[in-house]
Design a protein around this motif. Sequence first.
Motif, PDB file in Angstrom:
ATOM      1  N   UNK A   1     -29.473   6.386  15.762  1.00 36.84           N
ATOM      2  CA  UNK A   1     -28.545   6.340  14.658  1.00 36.84           C
ATOM      3  C   UNK A   1     -27.340   5.188  14.956  1.00 36.84           C
ATOM      4  N   UNK A   2     -27.192   4.098  15.088  1.00 38.97           N
ATOM      5  CA  UNK A   2     -26.491   2.718  15.091  1.00 38.97           C
ATOM      6  C   UNK A   2     -25.397   3.020  14.405  1.00 38.97           C
ATOM      7  N   UNK A   3     -24.740   3.403  13.555  1.00 37.54           N
ATOM      8  CA  UNK A   3     -24.019   3.500  13.056  1.00 37.54           C
ATOM      9  C   UNK A   3     -23.656   4.195  11.250  1.00 37.54           C
ATOM     10  N   UNK A   4     -22.539   4.112  10.808  1.00 38.57           N
ATOM     11  CA  UNK A   4     -23.064   4.485   9.102  1.00 38.57           C
ATOM     12  C   UNK A   4     -22.187   3.332   8.601  1.00 38.57           C
TER      13      UNK A   4
ATOM     14  N   UNK B   1     -31.429   4.139  -5.002  1.00 39.10           N
ATOM     15  CA  UNK B   1     -30.767   5.200  -4.804  1.00 39.10           C
ATOM     16  C   UNK B   1     -28.877   4.620  -4.641  1.00 39.10           C
ATOM     17  N   UNK B   2     -28.399   5.516  -4.152  1.00 39.26           N
ATOM     18  CA  UNK B   2     -26.874   5.432  -3.918  1.00 39.26           C
ATOM     19  C   UNK B   2     -26.633   4.520  -2.783  1.00 39.26           C
ATOM     20  N   UNK B   3     -27.621   4.243  -1.386  1.00 37.42           N
ATOM     21  CA  UNK B   3     -27.049   3.383  -0.225  1.00 37.42           C
ATOM     22  C   UNK B   3     -27.985   1.729  -0.530  1.00 37.42           C
TER      23      UNK B   3
ATOM     24  N   UNK C   1     -29.552   8.147   3.957  1.00 40.62           N
ATOM     25  CA  UNK C   1     -28.876   9.208   3.313  1.00 40.62           C
ATOM     26  C   UNK C   1     -28.128  10.359   4.551  1.00 40.62           C
ATOM     27  N   UNK C   2     -27.213  10.409   5.057  1.00 43.39           N
ATOM     28  CA  UNK C   2     -27.396  11.775   6.762  1.00 43.39           C
ATOM     29  C   UNK C   2     -27.939  12.841   6.468  1.00 43.39           C
TER      30      UNK C   2
ATOM     31  N   UNK D   1     -24.141   6.816   4.231  1.00 45.39           N
ATOM     32  CA  UNK D   1     -24.887   5.955   4.316  1.00 45.39           C
ATOM     33  C   UNK D   1     -24.928   5.520   5.990  1.00 45.39           C
ATOM     34  N   UNK D   2     -26.011   6.597   6.788  1.00 44.08           N
ATOM     35  CA  UNK D   2     -26.928   6.129   7.964  1.00 44.08           C
ATOM     36  C   UNK D   2     -26.913   4.911   8.358  1.00 44.08           C
ATOM     37  N   UNK D   3     -27.631   4.114   9.005  1.00 40.53           N
ATOM     38  CA  UNK D   3     -28.493   3.515  10.019  1.00 40.53           C
ATOM     39  C   UNK D   3     -29.020   2.997  10.965  1.00 40.53           C
ATOM     40  N   UNK D   4     -29.939   3.343  11.137  1.00 41.44           N
ATOM     41  CA  UNK D   4     -31.474   4.178  11.610  1.00 41.44           C
ATOM     42  C   UNK D   4     -32.291   2.451  12.163  1.00 41.44           C
TER      43      UNK D   4
END
Length: 283
Positions: free
Chosen positions: A220-223, A155-157, A203-204, A127-130
């Motif tokens: 992206x700023x992390x996950x 969703x899974x996120x 999602x990635x 799970x990516x932060x965008x």
Amino acid sequence: MIDSIRRNSLKTLAVATVLACMSTAALAEGGSLAEIKARGQLTVGTEAAYEPYEFVENGVVVGYGRDVLDYMAAKLGVKLVQLNLPFQGLLPGLMSRRFDFVATSVGITEERAKRFAFSRPIGIVRSMLVVSNTSKGVNRPEDLAGKIVGTQMGSQAQPVAQEFDRQLKEKHGKGYAELKLLQAYPDVSVALGNGTLDVGVLPSNVLGVQMRRQPNAFRSVGEIGSPRLLAWVANPKDEEIRGFINTTLEEMRANGKLGELQKKWFGETLTLPTSDYLPKGAL
């Protein structure tokens, strides 16, 4: 006398019609490989908005999952019918037997695994932060406090985003300004672009595709959360169908076809577990 004969004829016709409908409904329900073969059709439910697993191109569902499904349909000797539906309707549709199984990338969770019959994993995702490339206020996960965050509903996120909001409140006394749940992941990207969202949780694999298509639009700023395994889902009563999915995936792994498809769609082979992938208490 004539009226009596007519009434009896109508009753006979009505019974025959009901029986015919029941027979057709039974075939549509699926439940076993024999029924699928008799029907001549493998029907699956998909949300085709999760590239490169499953997505629409030129009006047709394509992707890694579609190629696996084509292999399965050929193995059964039947036609493949892939219904493209919103994610929120897939698991309810499975339980009401609208299709034989769900062939979309569903995250394996403890709650879901107690209610639905997951196949062996077909993928893995983070799970990516965008944020938009023009955004200046968010550079790390902790910066999400006070921001409008969005992801796909159901969703899974979604639970990952909700859990991180809880963690922010616990550690810093302040969580998101709002968590917006949108219809599909592409909607999250659109909302980031028009400023409706400050941060998206994607999602990635979806983010990778988005960044290739629009290399200067997002960063992206992390996950957050832990990597999630993805699988397909059968009705809990349809053990034969789940068994078919699993044995076919193993067959494809052993003959090299699965690795070939993974390189085609992901650029690399995926390291996926073949055992101990379900949480405690899973069906």
